[in-house]
Design a protein around this motif. Structure first.
Motif: not given
Length: 267
Positions: A47-51, A53-56, A58-65, A210-215
């Motif tokens: 996710y971070m290699i793709a650009g 932000p750090t919080h996003a 971390l949060a988006t990774n949680k959804l997929g994981s 907290n609205g950090q996930v790119w759903i």
């Protein structure tokens, strides 16, 4: 094909190249995570290699994981590796730890998290490189009470770590449950999946609130995570560490270079 990737990237919110990187690495992460843990060491950098932000990231990774780990956990439960009465107190401790950790990370700014990663990535890579086996050794069983108490403490501490950062959670759980709680590999793998699913889901709820996930991107990546976890859970083997280690090292090196570049250029 180009039109398909363009429409998918618009849905996910990243470039076609970034989307391809995420989907490929998240699939690989799911496969590795189901076998030996440590998939987050590959999926978060994607996710971070793709650009993102750090919080996003971390949060988006949680959804997929969470989506992928759910499939792997079901597979392990069906194979009898998860004992409900033993898993429940561990799950309760994992919820408490992950809630604390995920709320704590939201208080940190992006620059601090990048510096944190800059410090922890080489240590993690060295740890994985020196690791001789992912929980393959067998220990003399402890008393049932002591086993539960140690497993609960492990679940609490790793829950805090997973809520705050996350990569390597499955590996750390597997190693600690076999090394400190003296569980057999099969039982440790089952509890690892149950606890890891709990910490992922708990942190995900906090990040969603907290609205950090790119759903959209998270669901898309989650499909690839599910596929990787399903395949990995069906091919679970004691030699999973031998497969995971070199791939994790390569991705960590790429991620480290990306973090250094971002810090130097101020991006």
């Amino acid at each position: 094909m180009e039109a398909l990737f363009d429409s998918m990237s618009a849905f996910g919110g990243v470039s076609p190249f970034g989307l391809a990187v995420i989907c490929a690495l998240v699939f690989l992460a799911g496969y590795i995570d189901a076998i030996a843990g440590g998939g987050g060491l590959i999926s978060l950098p994607a996710y971070m290699i793709a650009g993102l932000p750090t919080h996003a990231a971390l949060a988006t990774n949680k959804l997929g994981s969470t989506m992928g780990t759910t499939v792997a956990t079901i597979q392990y439960a069906r194979q009898g590796f998860i004992r409900p009465l033993f898993a429940l107190p561990c799950i309760a401790c994992a919820i408490a730890g992950s809630t604390f950790g995920s709320n704590l990370v939201l208080l940190m700014d992006d620059s601090f998290l990048r510096l944190f990663m800059l410090l922890i990535l080489p240590a993690t890579a060295f740890y994985v490189f020196r690791l001789k086996g992912f929980g393959a050794e067998q220990r003399q069983p402890l008393s049932p009470r002591r086993t539960v108490l140690i497993s609960c403490l492990i679940s609490l501490c790793i829950g805090i770590y997973d809520g705050f950062y996350g990569p390597g959670t499955g590996t750390f759980l597997l190693l600690l449950l076999t090394g400190a709680a003296h569980l057999g590999l099969g039982s440790a793998a089952g509890i690892t999946k149950a606890v890891n699913l709990t910490t992922n889901a708990t942190a995900l709820v906090v990040f969603l609130v907290n609205g950090q996930v790119w759903i959209g991107l998270g669901f898309l990546a989650g499909c690839f995570s599910i596929a990787g976890n399903y395949l990995g859970a069906r091919t679970f083997t004691k030699n999973g560490g031998a497969i995971a280690r070199p791939l994790i090292i390569v991705v960590l090196c790429v991620f480290f270079a990306k973090v250094v570049y971002d810090l130097v250029t101020g991006t």
